[in-house]
Design a protein around this motif. Structure first.
Motif, PDB file in Angstrom:
ATOM      1  N   ASP A  84     -68.743   5.417 118.866  1.00  0.00           N
ATOM      2  CA  ASP A  84     -70.165   5.574 118.564  1.00  0.00           C
ATOM      3  C   ASP A  84     -70.248   6.304 117.232  1.00  0.00           C
ATOM      4  OD1 ASP A  84     -72.825   6.397 118.291  1.00  0.00           O
ATOM      5  OD2 ASP A  84     -73.083   6.611 120.448  1.00  0.00           O
ATOM      6  N   MET A  85     -70.732   5.634 116.226  1.00  0.00           N
ATOM      7  CA  MET A  85     -70.746   6.168 114.867  1.00  0.00           C
ATOM      8  C   MET A  85     -72.100   6.753 114.455  1.00  0.00           C
ATOM      9  SD  MET A  85     -67.675   5.857 114.150  1.00  0.00           S
ATOM     10  CE  MET A  85     -67.804   6.483 112.492  1.00  0.00           C
ATOM     11  N   SER A  86     -73.027   6.871 115.380  1.00  0.00           N
ATOM     12  CA  SER A  86     -74.379   7.323 115.063  1.00  0.00           C
ATOM     13  C   SER A  86     -74.393   8.652 114.322  1.00  0.00           C
ATOM     14  CB  SER A  86     -75.217   7.441 116.337  1.00  0.00           C
ATOM     15  OG  SER A  86     -75.205   6.230 117.051  1.00  0.00           O
ATOM     16  N   GLU A  87     -73.701   9.649 114.848  1.00  0.00           N
ATOM     17  CA  GLU A  87     -73.717  10.982 114.242  1.00  0.00           C
ATOM     18  C   GLU A  87     -73.007  10.995 112.886  1.00  0.00           C
ATOM     19  OE1 GLU A  87     -72.146  13.562 117.243  1.00  0.00           O
ATOM     20  OE2 GLU A  87     -74.108  13.770 118.212  1.00  0.00           O
ATOM     21  N   HIS A  88     -72.032  10.114 112.715  1.00  0.00           N
ATOM     22  CA  HIS A  88     -71.334  10.038 111.432  1.00  0.00           C
ATOM     23  C   HIS A  88     -72.259   9.498 110.337  1.00  0.00           C
ATOM     24  CE1 HIS A  88     -67.452  10.916 113.278  1.00  0.00           C
ATOM     25  NE2 HIS A  88     -67.826  10.112 114.246  1.00  0.00           N
ATOM     26  N   LEU A  89     -73.087   8.514 110.697  1.00  0.00           N
ATOM     27  CA  LEU A  89     -73.977   7.901 109.711  1.00  0.00           C
ATOM     28  C   LEU A  89     -75.024   8.858 109.166  1.00  0.00           C
ATOM     29  CD1 LEU A  89     -74.590   4.323 111.111  1.00  0.00           C
ATOM     30  CD2 LEU A  89     -73.669   4.900 108.886  1.00  0.00           C
ATOM     31  N   ILE A  90     -75.437   9.806 109.985  1.00  0.00           N
ATOM     32  CA  ILE A  90     -76.490  10.728 109.541  1.00  0.00           C
ATOM     33  C   ILE A  90     -75.936  12.104 109.179  1.00  0.00           C
ATOM     34  CG2 ILE A  90     -78.365   9.516 110.683  1.00  0.00           C
ATOM     35  CD1 ILE A  90     -78.188  11.584 112.946  1.00  0.00           C
ATOM     36  N   GLY A  91     -74.611  12.206 109.061  1.00  0.00           N
ATOM     37  CA  GLY A  91     -73.997  13.435 108.578  1.00  0.00           C
ATOM     38  C   GLY A  91     -73.877  14.554 109.580  1.00  0.00           C
ATOM     39  N   GLN A  92     -73.971  14.267 110.879  1.00  0.00           N
ATOM     40  CA  GLN A  92     -73.829  15.317 111.882  1.00  0.00           C
ATOM     41  C   GLN A  92     -72.374  15.518 112.303  1.00  0.00           C
ATOM     42  OE1 GLN A  92     -76.797  14.113 114.891  1.00  0.00           O
ATOM     43  NE2 GLN A  92     -77.703  16.104 114.510  1.00  0.00           N
ATOM     44  N   ARG A  93     -71.530  14.544 112.047  1.00  0.00           N
ATOM     45  CA  ARG A  93     -70.096  14.661 112.344  1.00  0.00           C
ATOM     46  C   ARG A  93     -69.310  14.220 111.125  1.00  0.00           C
ATOM     47  NH1 ARG A  93     -68.248  12.264 117.878  1.00  0.00           N
ATOM     48  NH2 ARG A  93     -66.424  13.453 117.288  1.00  0.00           N
ATOM     49  N   ASP A  94     -68.144  14.808 110.979  1.00  0.00           N
ATOM     50  CA  ASP A  94     -67.326  14.480 109.817  1.00  0.00           C
ATOM     51  C   ASP A  94     -66.461  13.246 110.070  1.00  0.00           C
ATOM     52  OD1 ASP A  94     -64.158  15.638 110.092  1.00  0.00           O
ATOM     53  OD2 ASP A  94     -65.609  16.259 111.604  1.00  0.00           O
ATOM     54  N   VAL A  95     -66.036  12.639 108.991  1.00  0.00           N
ATOM     55  CA  VAL A  95     -65.053  11.567 109.004  1.00  0.00           C
ATOM     56  C   VAL A  95     -63.924  12.046 108.107  1.00  0.00           C
ATOM     57  CG1 VAL A  95     -64.567   9.162 108.444  1.00  0.00           C
ATOM     58  CG2 VAL A  95     -66.824   9.796 109.324  1.00  0.00           C
ATOM     59  N   ASP A  96     -62.766  12.277 108.687  1.00  0.00           N
ATOM     60  CA  ASP A  96     -61.619  12.806 107.935  1.00  0.00           C
ATOM     61  C   ASP A  96     -61.962  14.089 107.186  1.00  0.00           C
ATOM     62  OD1 ASP A  96     -59.904  10.865 108.825  1.00  0.00           O
ATOM     63  OD2 ASP A  96     -59.971   9.668 107.005  1.00  0.00           O
ATOM     64  N   GLY A  97     -62.756  14.962 107.824  1.00  0.00           N
ATOM     65  CA  GLY A  97     -63.081  16.253 107.229  1.00  0.00           C
ATOM     66  C   GLY A  97     -64.233  16.244 106.248  1.00  0.00           C
ATOM     67  N   VAL A  98     -64.865  15.086 106.052  1.00  0.00           N
ATOM     68  CA  VAL A  98     -65.968  14.978 105.088  1.00  0.00           C
ATOM     69  C   VAL A  98     -67.258  14.624 105.824  1.00  0.00           C
ATOM     70  CG1 VAL A  98     -66.838  13.727 103.077  1.00  0.00           C
ATOM     71  CG2 VAL A  98     -64.401  14.237 103.267  1.00  0.00           C
ATOM     72  N   TYR A  99     -68.305  15.405 105.571  1.00  0.00           N
ATOM     73  CA  TYR A  99     -69.637  15.090 106.093  1.00  0.00           C
ATOM     74  C   TYR A  99     -70.372  14.303 105.027  1.00  0.00           C
ATOM     75  CZ  TYR A  99     -68.904  18.393 109.871  1.00  0.00           C
ATOM     76  OH  TYR A  99     -68.420  19.033 110.974  1.00  0.00           O
ATOM     77  N   HIS A 100     -71.008  13.221 105.429  1.00  0.00           N
ATOM     78  CA  HIS A 100     -71.672  12.358 104.454  1.00  0.00           C
ATOM     79  C   HIS A 100     -72.948  11.779 105.059  1.00  0.00           C
ATOM     80  CE1 HIS A 100     -72.219   9.432 101.273  1.00  0.00           C
ATOM     81  NE2 HIS A 100     -72.271   8.469 102.169  1.00  0.00           N
ATOM     82  N   VAL A 101     -74.072  11.974 104.406  1.00  0.00           N
ATOM     83  CA  VAL A 101     -75.319  11.339 104.818  1.00  0.00           C
ATOM     84  C   VAL A 101     -75.411  10.017 104.044  1.00  0.00           C
ATOM     85  CG1 VAL A 101     -77.830  11.480 104.885  1.00  0.00           C
ATOM     86  CG2 VAL A 101     -76.451  13.539 105.256  1.00  0.00           C
ATOM     87  N   HIS A 102     -75.466   8.929 104.782  1.00  0.00           N
ATOM     88  CA  HIS A 102     -75.490   7.608 104.150  1.00  0.00           C
ATOM     89  C   HIS A 102     -76.831   7.340 103.478  1.00  0.00           C
ATOM     90  CE1 HIS A 102     -71.848   7.083 106.445  1.00  0.00           C
ATOM     91  NE2 HIS A 102     -71.606   5.988 105.770  1.00  0.00           N
ATOM     92  N   SER A 103     -76.811   6.435 102.533  1.00  0.00           N
ATOM     93  CA  SER A 103     -78.012   6.053 101.770  1.00  0.00           C
ATOM     94  C   SER A 103     -78.987   5.297 102.661  1.00  0.00           C
ATOM     95  CB  SER A 103     -77.599   5.170 100.598  1.00  0.00           C
ATOM     96  OG  SER A 103     -77.159   3.915 101.078  1.00  0.00           O
ATOM     97  N   PRO A 104     -80.240   5.149 102.218  1.00  0.00           N
ATOM     98  CA  PRO A 104     -81.209   4.341 102.981  1.00  0.00           C
ATOM     99  C   PRO A 104     -80.715   2.920 103.191  1.00  0.00           C
ATOM    100  CG  PRO A 104     -82.335   5.579 101.264  1.00  0.00           C
ATOM    101  CD  PRO A 104     -80.855   5.764 101.044  1.00  0.00           C
ATOM    102  N   THR A 105     -79.997   2.376 102.243  1.00  0.00           N
ATOM    103  CA  THR A 105     -79.489   1.005 102.369  1.00  0.00           C
ATOM    104  C   THR A 105     -78.483   0.909 103.504  1.00  0.00           C
ATOM    105  OG1 THR A 105     -79.769   0.728  99.998  1.00  0.00           O
ATOM    106  CG2 THR A 105     -78.389  -0.875 101.107  1.00  0.00           C
ATOM    107  N   ALA A 106     -77.655   1.919 103.656  1.00  0.00           N
ATOM    108  CA  ALA A 106     -76.644   1.917 104.715  1.00  0.00           C
ATOM    109  C   ALA A 106     -77.278   2.032 106.088  1.00  0.00           C
ATOM    110  CB  ALA A 106     -75.658   3.056 104.498  1.00  0.00           C
ATOM    111  N   LEU A 107     -78.365   2.775 106.164  1.00  0.00           N
ATOM    112  CA  LEU A 107     -79.030   2.944 107.450  1.00  0.00           C
ATOM    113  C   LEU A 107     -79.938   1.775 107.717  1.00  0.00           C
ATOM    114  CD1 LEU A 107     -79.887   6.731 107.305  1.00  0.00           C
ATOM    115  CD2 LEU A 107     -77.944   5.654 108.387  1.00  0.00           C
TER     116      LEU A 107
END
Length: 107
Positions: A84-107
């Motif tokens: 479940d990648m929901s929290e990763h897409l909005i920057g609530q969980r890290d991916v490989d130690g990096v937190y990232h809020v995706h762009s409007p296009t990605a969402l």
């Protein structure tokens, strides 16, 4: 530049609403009209068999065709398969130690 800043502010408000649970990532699509349900067992079996599926905001997404075009590279999306990648897409969980809020296009 002003329109871009306004767009960014709107996006951050949307991300905040999704984080609070008051809005879906998918907007009106979240009603799910015409969509089929998939059990978690079926989802996991398909991913075990090699289907490149992940879950985002309660929806099963086939990311197979997108993997080679992902700006962060296909390696990072291999991590997403079966998850479940929901929290990763909005920057609530890290991916490989990096937190990232995706762009409007990605969402």
């Amino acid at each position: 530049f002003r329109n871009r800043r306004k767009s960014g502010a709107t996006h951050l408000k949307r991300v905040d609403a999704v984080r609070r649970g008051s809005m879906s990532l998918w907007g009106s699509v979240a009603e799910g009209k015409g969509m089929q349900d998939m059990s978690i067992d079926n989802f996991l079996e398909l991913t075990r068999q090699g289907s490149p599926l992940c879950i985002v905001d309660g929806f099963v997404i086939d990311i197979g065709h997108f993997m080679e075009f992902h700006p962060g590279g296909s390696r990072i999306l291999r991590f997403a398969i079966g998850s479940d990648m929901s929290e990763h897409l909005i920057g609530q969980r890290d991916v490989d130690g990096v937190y990232h809020v995706h762009s409007p296009t990605a969402l």
